[in-house]
Design a protein around this motif. Structure first.
Motif, PDB file in Angstrom:
ATOM      1  N   GLY A 191      -2.375   4.744 -12.274  1.00  0.00           N
ATOM      2  CA  GLY A 191      -2.127   4.072 -11.006  1.00  0.00           C
ATOM      3  C   GLY A 191      -1.054   4.719 -10.163  1.00  0.00           C
ATOM      4  O   GLY A 191      -0.796   4.270  -9.043  1.00  0.00           O
ATOM      5  N   ASP A 192      -0.420   5.784 -10.658  1.00  0.00           N
ATOM      6  CA  ASP A 192       0.568   6.511  -9.869  1.00  0.00           C
ATOM      7  C   ASP A 192      -0.179   7.467  -8.955  1.00  0.00           C
ATOM      8  O   ASP A 192      -0.407   8.632  -9.275  1.00  0.00           O
ATOM      9  CB  ASP A 192       1.522   7.263 -10.795  1.00  0.00           C
ATOM     10  CG  ASP A 192       2.583   8.047 -10.033  1.00  0.00           C
ATOM     11  OD1 ASP A 192       2.672   7.862  -8.809  1.00  0.00           O
ATOM     12  OD2 ASP A 192       3.305   8.845 -10.656  1.00  0.00           O
ATOM     13  N   LEU A 193      -0.576   6.968  -7.799  1.00  0.00           N
ATOM     14  CA  LEU A 193      -1.456   7.724  -6.913  1.00  0.00           C
ATOM     15  C   LEU A 193      -0.752   8.885  -6.242  1.00  0.00           C
ATOM     16  O   LEU A 193      -1.388   9.856  -5.847  1.00  0.00           O
ATOM     17  CB  LEU A 193      -2.043   6.787  -5.849  1.00  0.00           C
ATOM     18  CG  LEU A 193      -2.796   5.571  -6.398  1.00  0.00           C
ATOM     19  CD1 LEU A 193      -3.215   4.658  -5.264  1.00  0.00           C
ATOM     20  CD2 LEU A 193      -4.013   6.008  -7.196  1.00  0.00           C
ATOM     21  N   GLU A 194       0.563   8.796  -6.082  1.00  0.00           N
ATOM     22  CA  GLU A 194       1.307   9.869  -5.418  1.00  0.00           C
ATOM     23  C   GLU A 194       1.475  11.084  -6.316  1.00  0.00           C
ATOM     24  O   GLU A 194       1.701  12.191  -5.839  1.00  0.00           O
ATOM     25  CB  GLU A 194       2.691   9.364  -4.994  1.00  0.00           C
ATOM     26  CG  GLU A 194       2.662   8.248  -3.975  1.00  0.00           C
ATOM     27  CD  GLU A 194       2.353   8.731  -2.573  1.00  0.00           C
ATOM     28  OE1 GLU A 194       2.354   9.959  -2.364  1.00  0.00           O
ATOM     29  OE2 GLU A 194       2.117   7.890  -1.688  1.00  0.00           O
ATOM     30  N   GLY A 195       1.393  10.911  -7.655  1.00  0.00           N
ATOM     31  CA  GLY A 195       1.584  12.025  -8.556  1.00  0.00           C
ATOM     32  C   GLY A 195       3.019  12.513  -8.553  1.00  0.00           C
ATOM     33  O   GLY A 195       3.939  11.837  -8.078  1.00  0.00           O
ATOM     34  N   GLY A 231       0.773  -1.230   0.000  1.00  0.00           N
ATOM     35  CA  GLY A 231       0.000   0.000   0.000  1.00  0.00           C
ATOM     36  C   GLY A 231       0.799   1.273   0.000  1.00  0.00           C
ATOM     37  O   GLY A 231       0.231   2.350   0.113  1.00  0.00           O
ATOM     38  N   ARG A 232       2.140   1.182  -0.140  1.00  0.00           N
ATOM     39  CA  ARG A 232       2.963   2.394  -0.178  1.00  0.00           C
ATOM     40  C   ARG A 232       3.822   2.373  -1.432  1.00  0.00           C
ATOM     41  O   ARG A 232       4.427   1.366  -1.773  1.00  0.00           O
ATOM     42  CB  ARG A 232       3.830   2.509   1.081  1.00  0.00           C
ATOM     43  CG  ARG A 232       2.969   2.735   2.312  1.00  0.00           C
ATOM     44  CD  ARG A 232       3.782   2.873   3.566  1.00  0.00           C
ATOM     45  NE  ARG A 232       2.900   2.995   4.732  1.00  0.00           N
ATOM     46  CZ  ARG A 232       3.307   2.940   5.975  1.00  0.00           C
ATOM     47  NH1 ARG A 232       4.591   2.783   6.234  1.00  0.00           N
ATOM     48  NH2 ARG A 232       2.457   3.060   6.972  1.00  0.00           N
ATOM     49  N   GLN A 233       3.875   3.505  -2.063  1.00  0.00           N
ATOM     50  CA  GLN A 233       4.512   3.601  -3.381  1.00  0.00           C
ATOM     51  C   GLN A 233       5.997   3.908  -3.245  1.00  0.00           C
ATOM     52  O   GLN A 233       6.426   4.656  -2.380  1.00  0.00           O
ATOM     53  CB  GLN A 233       3.825   4.703  -4.190  1.00  0.00           C
ATOM     54  CG  GLN A 233       4.285   4.804  -5.624  1.00  0.00           C
ATOM     55  CD  GLN A 233       3.412   5.751  -6.413  1.00  0.00           C
ATOM     56  OE1 GLN A 233       2.209   5.545  -6.498  1.00  0.00           O
ATOM     57  NE2 GLN A 233       3.995   6.775  -6.977  1.00  0.00           N
ATOM     58  N   GLU A 234       6.795   3.338  -4.154  1.00  0.00           N
ATOM     59  CA  GLU A 234       8.250   3.528  -4.137  1.00  0.00           C
ATOM     60  C   GLU A 234       8.724   3.960  -5.518  1.00  0.00           C
ATOM     61  O   GLU A 234       9.660   3.401  -6.075  1.00  0.00           O
ATOM     62  CB  GLU A 234       8.947   2.221  -3.726  1.00  0.00           C
ATOM     63  CG  GLU A 234       8.544   1.682  -2.376  1.00  0.00           C
ATOM     64  CD  GLU A 234       9.042   2.545  -1.229  1.00  0.00           C
ATOM     65  OE1 GLU A 234       9.971   3.334  -1.441  1.00  0.00           O
ATOM     66  OE2 GLU A 234       8.477   2.438  -0.124  1.00  0.00           O
ATOM     67  N   LEU A 235       8.089   4.993  -6.070  1.00  0.00           N
ATOM     68  CA  LEU A 235       8.417   5.431  -7.426  1.00  0.00           C
ATOM     69  C   LEU A 235       9.448   6.537  -7.445  1.00  0.00           C
ATOM     70  O   LEU A 235      10.104   6.762  -8.460  1.00  0.00           O
ATOM     71  CB  LEU A 235       7.134   5.901  -8.137  1.00  0.00           C
ATOM     72  CG  LEU A 235       7.227   6.124  -9.645  1.00  0.00           C
ATOM     73  CD1 LEU A 235       7.597   4.831 -10.347  1.00  0.00           C
ATOM     74  CD2 LEU A 235       5.915   6.647 -10.193  1.00  0.00           C
ATOM     75  N   GLU A 236       9.622   7.250  -6.336  1.00  0.00           N
ATOM     76  CA  GLU A 236      10.568   8.356  -6.290  1.00  0.00           C
ATOM     77  C   GLU A 236      11.998   7.833  -6.405  1.00  0.00           C
ATOM     78  O   GLU A 236      12.425   6.998  -5.610  1.00  0.00           O
ATOM     79  CB  GLU A 236      10.390   9.124  -4.980  1.00  0.00           C
ATOM     80  CG  GLU A 236      11.437  10.178  -4.721  1.00  0.00           C
ATOM     81  CD  GLU A 236      11.447  11.240  -5.786  1.00  0.00           C
ATOM     82  OE1 GLU A 236      12.497  11.402  -6.418  1.00  0.00           O
ATOM     83  OE2 GLU A 236      10.416  11.904  -5.983  1.00  0.00           O
ATOM     84  N   ALA A 243      16.478   8.737  -3.015  1.00  0.00           N
ATOM     85  CA  ALA A 243      16.217   8.079  -1.732  1.00  0.00           C
ATOM     86  C   ALA A 243      15.800   9.069  -0.655  1.00  0.00           C
ATOM     87  O   ALA A 243      14.994   8.766   0.215  1.00  0.00           O
ATOM     88  CB  ALA A 243      17.457   7.305  -1.287  1.00  0.00           C
ATOM     89  N   THR A 244      16.346  10.297  -0.719  1.00  0.00           N
ATOM     90  CA  THR A 244      16.014  11.304   0.291  1.00  0.00           C
ATOM     91  C   THR A 244      14.557  11.722   0.208  1.00  0.00           C
ATOM     92  O   THR A 244      13.955  12.103   1.206  1.00  0.00           O
ATOM     93  CB  THR A 244      16.912  12.534   0.104  1.00  0.00           C
ATOM     94  OG1 THR A 244      18.266  12.117   0.076  1.00  0.00           O
ATOM     95  CG2 THR A 244      16.719  13.525   1.243  1.00  0.00           C
ATOM     96  N   PHE A 245      13.966  11.646  -0.983  1.00  0.00           N
ATOM     97  CA  PHE A 245      12.610  12.139  -1.180  1.00  0.00           C
ATOM     98  C   PHE A 245      11.668  11.008  -1.586  1.00  0.00           C
ATOM     99  O   PHE A 245      11.025  11.057  -2.618  1.00  0.00           O
ATOM    100  CB  PHE A 245      12.598  13.241  -2.244  1.00  0.00           C
ATOM    101  CG  PHE A 245      13.326  14.479  -1.818  1.00  0.00           C
ATOM    102  CD1 PHE A 245      12.886  15.222  -0.749  1.00  0.00           C
ATOM    103  CD2 PHE A 245      14.452  14.887  -2.489  1.00  0.00           C
ATOM    104  CE1 PHE A 245      13.557  16.353  -0.347  1.00  0.00           C
ATOM    105  CE2 PHE A 245      15.131  16.023  -2.105  1.00  0.00           C
ATOM    106  CZ  PHE A 245      14.688  16.761  -1.024  1.00  0.00           C
ATOM    107  N   LYS A 246      11.632   9.967  -0.790  1.00  0.00           N
ATOM    108  CA  LYS A 246      10.606   8.958  -1.003  1.00  0.00           C
ATOM    109  C   LYS A 246       9.243   9.617  -0.796  1.00  0.00           C
ATOM    110  O   LYS A 246       9.120  10.539   0.015  1.00  0.00           O
ATOM    111  CB  LYS A 246      10.782   7.805  -0.004  1.00  0.00           C
ATOM    112  CG  LYS A 246      12.035   6.965  -0.247  1.00  0.00           C
ATOM    113  CD  LYS A 246      11.919   6.122  -1.485  1.00  0.00           C
ATOM    114  CE  LYS A 246      13.130   5.211  -1.629  1.00  0.00           C
ATOM    115  NZ  LYS A 246      13.059   4.419  -2.862  1.00  0.00           N
ATOM    116  N   PRO A 247       8.200   9.160  -1.491  1.00  0.00           N
ATOM    117  CA  PRO A 247       6.899   9.846  -1.375  1.00  0.00           C
ATOM    118  C   PRO A 247       6.420  10.035   0.062  1.00  0.00           C
ATOM    119  O   PRO A 247       5.878  11.072   0.407  1.00  0.00           O
ATOM    120  CB  PRO A 247       5.965   8.922  -2.170  1.00  0.00           C
ATOM    121  CG  PRO A 247       6.850   8.284  -3.178  1.00  0.00           C
ATOM    122  CD  PRO A 247       8.172   8.100  -2.493  1.00  0.00           C
ATOM    123  N   MET A 248       6.645   9.020   0.917  1.00  0.00           N
ATOM    124  CA  MET A 248       6.165   9.148   2.290  1.00  0.00           C
ATOM    125  C   MET A 248       6.917  10.248   3.024  1.00  0.00           C
ATOM    126  O   MET A 248       6.421  10.848   3.961  1.00  0.00           O
ATOM    127  CB  MET A 248       6.319   7.815   3.041  1.00  0.00           C
ATOM    128  CG  MET A 248       5.454   6.698   2.482  1.00  0.00           C
ATOM    129  SD  MET A 248       3.691   7.099   2.441  1.00  0.00           S
ATOM    130  CE  MET A 248       3.342   7.205   4.176  1.00  0.00           C
TER     131      MET A 248
END
Length: 469
Positions: free
Chosen positions: A246-250, A47-52, A55-60
């Motif tokens: 499906g890229d919910l984080e944008g 349930g958590r996206q890892e597209l960024e 590494a410093t700016f992961k979506p979370m």
């Protein structure tokens, strides 16, 4: 020399294809046109996206989590270029005239009485909703929705709003029934989304979100339910420049310039420190070798020198003797960081898409270049205006289907187009010439309505018409 490789393929008894690929037998089933066979490949883990990629700016981390608003939001509130980029977009788009346009029947439904009746019902229903959203004096209006969608999607990467509705009894052709009238969505802070719940693919299998709000406590000390599951059908989601649906984080506009903003802020801090040091200098005290200072005198002089700041001019009193005070201003040793800061501003402007403003403010580039840059900015504003427009259309369509289920089952669902005026600068001289040409050619005839509209658009007072005599 071109080498071709042939993959052996045989037909199995069940009709599927059996291929040998890299030494492994692959079974290729017959195509199932009614079901999806693939996954979109967006890297989600529980349930958590890892597209960024950074590494410093992961979506979370970029958008924060729970009570932490996130790195991007903090940078957006401390960097003037980001604030200007977001604010100007919101101001230009929210101040443009908005309207809904009656949809037209597709060609294959023209002349269909049921379709024409459904279109009338749906457009009348949407008009009632639109009048509520744009009413004067209500708590939440259309411009508030535009501001929410744009600021959260541009800074945090996506906007999320919860849908609510009121029940209203409406009489149509003498028949009264209850309708669900949607309100403008209530914005959900992006950093409170703890998990995206989906099955299979997030672009087609969204189920819900898990929201964490332990850090929100009201005046009476009530924190409410810390974790809450909200169904996806009750949410309105808008992503900015997603890799796919499906890229919910944008994609936040700060992804490309976050490091540049940090570099600029450090350069400004260093420049401010250098300015103060360069202006005040460094105080050097030389004692009289014949009459050295006592410990009490040294402490007193140190206290006086420490009070010497940009806000306070200290008075230094030396005891008797040939003591000297020298102010050293190391101007040659302190570099001028102005060019570096200007360079960082230009790079940040490119990342934010507001470099046209820098060209105008800094006076760089030709007039034609600045004009072209402003034109590109207006085009980008029109594209960003589609974010709230398309979101509103999805919201209207959802409630049209809820209120007219029989029409929806028959495939008759007609959603009005949410349209906005083009964000542009008016050239009144060219416009006047065009109107005069059209009048002389006989294509338009001056009427009181046309005159009133022109006076309104140009902020001119209307004259008093005396109809007597």
């Amino acid at each position: 020399m071109v080498t071709t490789k042939t993959i052996p393929v045989t037909l199995a008894e069940d009709g599927s294809q059996v291929a040998t690929y890299r030494g492994v037998s692959l079974v290729v089933e017959p195509s199932d046109w009614l079901h999806r066979a693939t996954r979109n490949g967006i890297p989600f883990q529980i349930g958590r996206q890892e597209l960024e990629p950074t590494a410093t700016f992961k979506p979370m981390r970029a958008r924060g989590r729970s009570g932490d608003v996130g790195e991007f939001w903090r940078l957006a509130t401390t960097e003037p270029l980001v604030r200007s980029a977001v604010q100007q977009v919101i101001s230009a788009i929210s101040s443009a005239p908005w309207r809904i346009e009656r949809p037209s029947l597709p060609t294959y439904l023209k002349g269909n009485a049921a379709a024409e009746a459904a279109l009338d019902r749906h457009y009348d229903f949407a008009s009632r909703i639109w009048s509520r959203w744009t009413a004067v004096g209500v708590d939440r209006v259309w411009s508030d929705f535009i501001a929410d969608v744009l600021q959260f999607s541009l800074i945090s990467g996506f906007y999320l709003g919860e849908l609510t509705a009121t029940v209203e009894r409406i009489s149509t052709n003498g028949v009264a029934r209850n309708y669900l009238i949607p309100e403008l969505p209530f914005a959900i802070m992006p950093w409170t989304v703890d998990e995206w719940v989906f099955k299979g693919n997030p672009d087609s299998g969204m189920v819900a979100i898990v929201q964490e709000t332990y850090d929100q406590i009201d005046t009476y000390g009530d924190a409410g339910q810390g974790y809450k599951v909200i169904p996806w059908e009750k949410l309105l989601h808008v992503a900015h420049l997603p890799a796919s649906k499906g890229d919910l984080e944008g994609r936040s506009i700060l992804r490309a310039c976050a490091q540049l903003i940090r570099m600029k802020q450090k350069a400004i801090q260093l420049q401010a420190l250098a300015t103060e040091v360069n202006a005040l200098g460094v105080a050097v005290v030389t004692q009289d070798a014949q009459r050295p200072l006592t410990e009490d005198a040294i402490d007193r002089i140190e206290t006086q020198l420490n009070e010497r700041t940009a806000e306070h001019v200290a008075h230094i009193v030396f005891p008797p003797g040939g003591h000297k005070l020298e102010i050293v201003r190391p101007s040659d040793a302190i570099p001028d960081l102005g060019p570096q800061i200007d360079h960082l501003d230009r790079q940040i402007g490119h990342a934010l898409g507001n470099v046209h403003q820098l060209m105008s403010l800094q006076g760089t580039g030709s007039y034609a270049a600045r004009t072209d840059a402003s034109g590109e900015a207006r085009d980008s504003y029109d594209a960003l205006a589609d974010l709230p427009a398309r979101a509103a259309e999805r919201l209207l369509r959802r409630f049209i289907m809820l209120n007219f289920p029989m029409d929806a089952r028959m495939g008759l669902c007609f959603t009005p187009n949410v349209a906005h005026a083009v964000v542009e600068e008016k050239d009144n001289s060219k416009r006047a010439t065009t109107l005069a040409t059209l009048k002389n050619a006989g294509f338009i005839t001056p009427t009181p309505q046309i005159e009133a509209q022109l006076l309104k658009e140009n902020d001119l007072a209307q004259g008093v018409v005396d109809e007597e005599g």
